[in-house]
Design a protein around this motif. Sequence first.
Motif, short mmCIF file in Angstrom:
data_model
loop_
_atom_site.label_atom_id
_atom_site.label_comp_id
_atom_site.label_asym_id
_atom_site.label_seq_id
_atom_site.Cartn_x
_atom_site.Cartn_y
_atom_site.Cartn_z
N THR A 28 10.47 11.11 -19.61
CA THR A 28 9.68 11.99 -20.13
C THR A 28 8.48 11.87 -19.04
OG1 THR A 28 8.88 10.03 -21.32
CG2 THR A 28 10.04 11.75 -22.55
N HIS A 29 8.33 10.77 -18.30
CA HIS A 29 7.29 10.68 -17.35
C HIS A 29 7.66 11.69 -16.04
CE1 HIS A 29 4.35 9.12 -14.46
NE2 HIS A 29 5.15 8.93 -13.71
N ASN A 32 7.02 15.28 -17.38
CA ASN A 32 5.22 15.67 -17.32
C ASN A 32 4.85 15.88 -15.86
OD1 ASN A 32 4.98 15.51 -20.19
ND2 ASN A 32 4.69 13.34 -20.05
N ASN A 33 5.38 15.13 -14.90
CA ASN A 33 4.76 15.48 -13.70
C ASN A 33 5.26 17.04 -13.25
OD1 ASN A 33 3.88 12.89 -13.21
ND2 ASN A 33 5.71 12.06 -12.13
N SER A 70 4.87 19.83 -22.73
CA SER A 70 4.04 18.56 -22.33
C SER A 70 3.73 17.70 -23.78
CB SER A 70 2.83 18.74 -21.56
OG SER A 70 2.34 17.56 -21.12
N ASN A 71 3.27 18.27 -24.63
CA ASN A 71 2.84 17.68 -26.02
C ASN A 71 4.11 17.26 -26.55
OD1 ASN A 71 0.23 18.50 -25.58
ND2 ASN A 71 0.12 20.23 -26.42
N SER A 73 6.84 16.54 -25.33
CA SER A 73 7.26 15.34 -24.48
C SER A 73 6.85 14.02 -24.93
CB SER A 73 7.06 15.55 -22.90
OG SER A 73 7.58 14.66 -22.33
N GLU A 74 5.54 14.13 -25.45
CA GLU A 74 4.93 13.00 -25.84
C GLU A 74 5.47 12.56 -27.07
OE1 GLU A 74 2.88 10.67 -24.15
OE2 GLU A 74 3.42 12.01 -22.50
#
Length: 240
Positions: A28-29, A32-33, A70-71, A73-74
């Motif tokens: 997920t990191h 997000n990148n 992105s949301n 993913s969190e």
Amino acid sequence: MQFVFPTHLQLANEQSDGFHQELLRGLTHKLNNLLAVIQGFSSLILMTDDLDANIAENMQHIREASVGVSNLSERVRGAGGCAKLQMQALNLNEYLGVVQTALLEPFTKSNVQLDADVQQSLPAINVDPGKLKDILVEILKNAAEAAAPVGGRAMLKIAGPGAITPAEQRRVDILVSNTGSTITPEKLQQVFRAFYGSKTSNHLGLGLTISSMLCHQMGVQIGIASENNTTTVWLSCPMA
């Protein structure tokens, strides 16, 4: 009142803090990148003065979609039980004043009455304040959405040790109830499962799954009961 707990999720499995969580956190990191690059370049393109209107509209859709991913993913990280926590002693009486606007928003939006019964001078609890807010917002939002169509009401009750759980367990209990409907025993057994729910396709059905994962990471017990036209979610938080 018979509560159902997310035991079927096997939250206490030995792998819950191991390889798979580290893998998911890393993936997920990385994701997000990549999304940050998409969002950054789409924003730059949208700043072009003579940008064609059709291109601008398409770029806006791309940017909004990347923000949405992105949301998500969190939320996936939370559902996988590998959210990063910042545990601390939290004074609930003061904390509720700080997050009051966010907690009341679902009820203002749905025009549902929320009654509160909060014990004064509560002992501090050991939680991540941000993650506790996420859990409370999710539970209160569910209560407001369930009560709204039938003119129901909601109640928030917070009590210190000895009021609900035995004093020697040193726990502060949070109860969120709503009237207006009863969840059948069959459905109640499924509410903590991912992607399960009766809402529209705009809802992912991850809210209670993520909440139960976050609760497990913080040592908070979560359960749900529904009978006599009332549904109650119970959070039992450890004292600091």
